[in-house]
Write a protein that holds these residues in place. Structure first.
Motif, PDB file in Angstrom:
ATOM      1  N   VAL A 107      12.115 -58.173   8.243  1.00 33.31           N
ATOM      2  CA  VAL A 107      12.630 -59.117   7.253  1.00 33.31           C
ATOM      3  C   VAL A 107      13.625 -58.464   6.298  1.00 33.31           C
ATOM      4  CG1 VAL A 107      10.598 -60.588   7.380  1.00 33.31           C
ATOM      5  CG2 VAL A 107      10.655 -58.732   5.701  1.00 33.31           C
ATOM      6  N   GLU A 108      13.603 -57.122   6.233  1.00 35.07           N
ATOM      7  CA  GLU A 108      14.560 -56.434   5.373  1.00 35.07           C
ATOM      8  C   GLU A 108      14.670 -54.981   5.803  1.00 35.07           C
ATOM      9  OE1 GLU A 108      15.712 -55.977   0.601  1.00 35.07           O
ATOM     10  OE2 GLU A 108      13.929 -57.095   1.225  1.00 35.07           O
ATOM     11  N   ILE A 109      15.875 -54.441   5.715  1.00 31.69           N
ATOM     12  CA  ILE A 109      16.106 -53.032   6.033  1.00 31.69           C
ATOM     13  C   ILE A 109      17.258 -52.529   5.167  1.00 31.69           C
ATOM     14  CG2 ILE A 109      17.563 -53.638   8.023  1.00 31.69           C
ATOM     15  CD1 ILE A 109      16.501 -51.052   9.372  1.00 31.69           C
ATOM     16  N   ALA A 110      17.021 -51.406   4.501  1.00 31.47           N
ATOM     17  CA  ALA A 110      18.021 -50.867   3.576  1.00 31.47           C
ATOM     18  C   ALA A 110      17.700 -49.406   3.289  1.00 31.47           C
ATOM     19  CB  ALA A 110      18.026 -51.675   2.277  1.00 31.47           C
ATOM     20  N   SER A 111      18.570 -48.759   2.523  1.00 30.98           N
ATOM     21  CA  SER A 111      18.295 -47.392   2.098  1.00 30.98           C
ATOM     22  C   SER A 111      17.093 -47.389   1.174  1.00 30.98           C
ATOM     23  CB  SER A 111      19.505 -46.799   1.363  1.00 30.98           C
ATOM     24  OG  SER A 111      19.678 -47.441   0.111  1.00 30.98           O
ATOM     25  N   ARG A 112      16.475 -46.247   1.044  1.00 28.49           N
ATOM     26  CA  ARG A 112      15.306 -46.118   0.170  1.00 28.49           C
ATOM     27  C   ARG A 112      15.625 -46.588  -1.249  1.00 28.49           C
ATOM     28  NH1 ARG A 112      13.455 -40.088  -0.303  1.00 28.49           N
ATOM     29  NH2 ARG A 112      15.611 -39.925  -0.974  1.00 28.49           N
ATOM     30  N   PHE A 113      16.756 -46.164  -1.782  1.00 25.81           N
ATOM     31  CA  PHE A 113      17.115 -46.523  -3.155  1.00 25.81           C
ATOM     32  C   PHE A 113      17.311 -48.031  -3.298  1.00 25.81           C
ATOM     33  CE2 PHE A 113      20.136 -47.443  -6.515  1.00 25.81           C
ATOM     34  CZ  PHE A 113      19.627 -46.723  -7.592  1.00 25.81           C
ATOM     35  N   ASP A 114      18.088 -48.612  -2.378  1.00 21.65           N
ATOM     36  CA  ASP A 114      18.380 -50.050  -2.475  1.00 21.65           C
ATOM     37  C   ASP A 114      17.121 -50.895  -2.326  1.00 21.65           C
ATOM     38  OD1 ASP A 114      21.049 -49.647  -2.922  1.00 21.65           O
ATOM     39  OD2 ASP A 114      21.661 -49.950  -0.843  1.00 21.65           O
ATOM     40  N   LEU A 115      16.250 -50.501  -1.416  1.00 18.82           N
ATOM     41  CA  LEU A 115      15.057 -51.311  -1.178  1.00 18.82           C
ATOM     42  C   LEU A 115      14.121 -51.303  -2.385  1.00 18.82           C
ATOM     43  CD1 LEU A 115      13.865 -52.763   1.539  1.00 18.82           C
ATOM     44  CD2 LEU A 115      12.064 -51.085   1.178  1.00 18.82           C
ATOM     45  N   TYR A 116      13.981 -50.166  -3.022  1.00 19.11           N
ATOM     46  CA  TYR A 116      13.047 -50.069  -4.145  1.00 19.11           C
ATOM     47  C   TYR A 116      13.646 -50.576  -5.459  1.00 19.11           C
ATOM     48  CZ  TYR A 116       9.356 -47.715  -1.604  1.00 19.11           C
ATOM     49  OH  TYR A 116       8.329 -47.431  -0.720  1.00 19.11           O
ATOM     50  N   HIS A 117      14.958 -50.475  -5.602  1.00 22.98           N
ATOM     51  CA  HIS A 117      15.577 -50.899  -6.854  1.00 22.98           C
ATOM     52  C   HIS A 117      16.194 -52.297  -6.775  1.00 22.98           C
ATOM     53  CE1 HIS A 117      15.315 -46.526  -7.492  1.00 22.98           C
ATOM     54  NE2 HIS A 117      15.241 -46.839  -8.770  1.00 22.98           N
ATOM     55  N   HIS A 118      16.541 -52.738  -5.562  1.00 24.87           N
ATOM     56  CA  HIS A 118      17.152 -54.060  -5.410  1.00 24.87           C
ATOM     57  C   HIS A 118      16.567 -54.791  -4.197  1.00 24.87           C
ATOM     58  CE1 HIS A 118      20.036 -52.657  -8.374  1.00 24.87           C
ATOM     59  NE2 HIS A 118      20.322 -51.629  -7.591  1.00 24.87           N
ATOM     60  N   PRO A 119      15.243 -55.007  -4.154  1.00 29.32           N
ATOM     61  CA  PRO A 119      14.665 -55.734  -3.016  1.00 29.32           C
ATOM     62  C   PRO A 119      15.171 -57.171  -2.996  1.00 29.32           C
ATOM     63  CG  PRO A 119      13.057 -55.524  -4.792  1.00 29.32           C
ATOM     64  CD  PRO A 119      14.235 -54.688  -5.182  1.00 29.32           C
ATOM     65  N   LEU A 120      15.405 -57.704  -1.794  1.00 25.09           N
ATOM     66  CA  LEU A 120      15.983 -59.040  -1.660  1.00 25.09           C
ATOM     67  C   LEU A 120      15.007 -60.056  -1.076  1.00 25.09           C
ATOM     68  CD1 LEU A 120      19.541 -58.071  -0.322  1.00 25.09           C
ATOM     69  CD2 LEU A 120      18.890 -58.654  -2.667  1.00 25.09           C
ATOM     70  N   HIS A 121      14.202 -59.655  -0.120  1.00 30.04           N
ATOM     71  CA  HIS A 121      13.296 -60.604   0.526  1.00 30.04           C
ATOM     72  C   HIS A 121      12.044 -60.817  -0.329  1.00 30.04           C
ATOM     73  CE1 HIS A 121      10.719 -62.455   3.579  1.00 30.04           C
ATOM     74  NE2 HIS A 121      11.827 -62.713   4.252  1.00 30.04           N
ATOM     75  N   PRO A 122      11.543 -62.054  -0.451  1.00 25.47           N
ATOM     76  CA  PRO A 122      10.331 -62.317  -1.253  1.00 25.47           C
ATOM     77  C   PRO A 122       9.128 -61.485  -0.825  1.00 25.47           C
ATOM     78  CG  PRO A 122      11.413 -64.381  -0.661  1.00 25.47           C
ATOM     79  CD  PRO A 122      12.132 -63.298   0.084  1.00 25.47           C
ATOM     80  N   TYR A 123       9.000 -61.207   0.464  1.00 26.08           N
ATOM     81  CA  TYR A 123       7.870 -60.404   0.942  1.00 26.08           C
ATOM     82  C   TYR A 123       7.985 -58.965   0.454  1.00 26.08           C
ATOM     83  CZ  TYR A 123       4.605 -58.146   4.158  1.00 26.08           C
ATOM     84  OH  TYR A 123       3.576 -57.404   4.700  1.00 26.08           O
ATOM     85  N   THR A 124       9.190 -58.399   0.520  1.00 28.28           N
ATOM     86  CA  THR A 124       9.417 -57.035   0.024  1.00 28.28           C
ATOM     87  C   THR A 124       9.109 -56.955  -1.467  1.00 28.28           C
ATOM     88  OG1 THR A 124      11.207 -56.798   1.649  1.00 28.28           O
ATOM     89  CG2 THR A 124      11.062 -55.132  -0.064  1.00 28.28           C
ATOM     90  N   LYS A 125       9.550 -57.956  -2.210  1.00 27.79           N
ATOM     91  CA  LYS A 125       9.287 -57.985  -3.652  1.00 27.79           C
ATOM     92  C   LYS A 125       7.783 -58.015  -3.932  1.00 27.79           C
ATOM     93  CE  LYS A 125      13.631 -60.321  -4.854  1.00 27.79           C
ATOM     94  NZ  LYS A 125      14.252 -61.549  -5.419  1.00 27.79           N
ATOM     95  N   ALA A 126       7.046 -58.785  -3.141  1.00 25.37           N
ATOM     96  CA  ALA A 126       5.601 -58.866  -3.326  1.00 25.37           C
ATOM     97  C   ALA A 126       4.928 -57.534  -3.023  1.00 25.37           C
ATOM     98  CB  ALA A 126       5.024 -59.966  -2.437  1.00 25.37           C
ATOM     99  N   LEU A 127       5.361 -56.868  -1.948  1.00 26.40           N
ATOM    100  CA  LEU A 127       4.786 -55.572  -1.599  1.00 26.40           C
ATOM    101  C   LEU A 127       5.048 -54.552  -2.706  1.00 26.40           C
ATOM    102  CD1 LEU A 127       5.661 -55.119   2.194  1.00 26.40           C
ATOM    103  CD2 LEU A 127       3.464 -55.752   1.208  1.00 26.40           C
ATOM    104  N   LEU A 128       6.279 -54.521  -3.209  1.00 26.32           N
ATOM    105  CA  LEU A 128       6.641 -53.547  -4.239  1.00 26.32           C
ATOM    106  C   LEU A 128       5.930 -53.823  -5.555  1.00 26.32           C
ATOM    107  CD1 LEU A 128      10.473 -53.160  -3.546  1.00 26.32           C
ATOM    108  CD2 LEU A 128       8.683 -51.481  -3.127  1.00 26.32           C
ATOM    109  N   SER A 129       5.658 -55.088  -5.838  1.00 22.94           N
ATOM    110  CA  SER A 129       4.970 -55.422  -7.092  1.00 22.94           C
ATOM    111  C   SER A 129       3.529 -54.926  -7.096  1.00 22.94           C
ATOM    112  CB  SER A 129       4.997 -56.933  -7.327  1.00 22.94           C
ATOM    113  OG  SER A 129       4.068 -57.608  -6.491  1.00 22.94           O
TER     114      SER A 129
END
Length: 331
Positions: free
Chosen positions: A242-264
């Motif tokens: 559902v999402e793939i990005a660099s480590r920095f971008d994924l943790y600082h600018h997550p885009l997919h709602p699922y990624t945001k939920a996991l990081l929260s």
């Protein structure tokens, strides 16, 4: 998905699907459907890179790694290694492929043969691939590998039950290195270990990568661990990326709602910052891959779901430079 210079790509996966048929009936078995463990996954891994693969249990992470290793058969799609297609490779040819590709398993207790001495466990890949000319060289190489992973070379005649969990995982790493591979799949290599030992194993893996120029697919569900070791991160949900990005971008600018939920859900060391953070609680459980939801697979649990999310599934697209996500809300 775009990729760097093709000479830099070591592993490439295109539209990978891995389905497991399910049958009903005791006597006259009839196919009831397919468990869609992996359903159209595409990504690449550059030489010397670590790609983290994260997601909940049942998302298809391990099956993806096993399909690349040719442990599981692909239903559809293509897998390339070092510029050559290896999808459905013959067993005879797969043996030679094993020298280039190795795997570190999740459970250090069940992945080592309890009836074999440590030296024999580590040395087995060298025997299979005829990598040593004589017994002296063979014994010296095993002792070298043990020392390389932080164990005493004199432990060569001990059995797995004489070691702790962290030491057994080091033995598993030594076994993976024995054939001098280019690529290693790490299937949750620290999840069965004590927290105090996890950092040691992660640091060991990073040191070995730097020393030998290894390429890793690092599978895990712990985002803090993945953040530490990965160059890029792919997030899987119900068989799809559902999402793939660099480590920095994924943790600082997550885009997919699922990624945001996991990081929260990842705790922050500062109590003050933690108290001010938004925590996204996902409703329900991950659906069954035997009967995935129509449209976007995530819509039954998504707080932002709209009608279009039910009607049709989104495609993985480049939303920002080298940042890919699959969500209708990003259209």
């Amino acid at each position: 998905m775009s990729e760097n210079n093709s000479n830099q790509v070591l592993v490439k996966v295109e539209g990978l699907k891995v389905y497991f048929p399910v049958y009903k009936g005791a006597l006259f078995k009839k196919k009831a459907g397919d468990v869609k463990a992996v359903d159209g996954v595409s990504f690449h891994i550059d030489r010397g890179e670590t790609l983290g693969l994260v997601g909940e249990s049942g998302s298809g992470k391990t099956t993806t790694g096993q399909a690349i290793m040719q442990i599981e058969s692909s239903t559809a799609g293509r897998i390339y290694f070092d510029g050559k297609e290896i999808t459905g490779i013959r067993k005879k040819d797969a043996r030679f492929l094993r020298r280039e590709m190795q795997m570190i398993f999740q459970d250090p207790f069940s992945s080592l043969n309890p009836r074999m001495k440590v030296g024999d466990i580590i040395g087995e890949p060298m025997i299979v691939h005829h990598l040593n000319e004589n017994k002296v060289e063979y014994q010296e190489r095993i002792a070298e590998l043990l020392q390389m992973v932080g164990l005493n070379g004199a432990m060569i005649d001990r059995y797995p039950h004489e070691f702790s969990g962290g030491q057994r995982q080091r033995i598993g790493i030594a076994r993976a290195l024995a054939a001098k591979p280019k690529f290693i799949v790490c299937d949750e290599p620290v999840s069965a270990l004590d927290v105090s030992i996890q950092a040691q194993i992660i640091n060991l893996i990073e040191d070995l990568q730097e020393k030998f120029g290894l390429t890793f697919l690092f599978i895990a569900h712990d985002l803090a661990v993945v953040r530490h070791i990965s160059d890029r991160i792919a997030v899987m949900y119900l068989g799809e990326i559902v999402e793939i990005a660099s480590r920095f971008d994924l943790y600082h600018h997550p885009l997919h709602p699922y990624t945001k939920a996991l990081l929260s859900a990842v705790p922050v060391p500062s109590p003050k910052v933690e108290a001010q953070r938004e925590h996204i609680i996902l409703k329900g459980e991950i659906p069954s891959p035997l009967n995935p939801p129509a449209g976007c697979h995530f819509h039954p649990r998504c707080i932002h779901a709209e009608k279009r999310c039910i009607l049709g599934g989104p495609t993985l697209k480049e939303v920002a430079p080298n940042h890919w996500a699959s969500c209708h809300l990003l259209d």
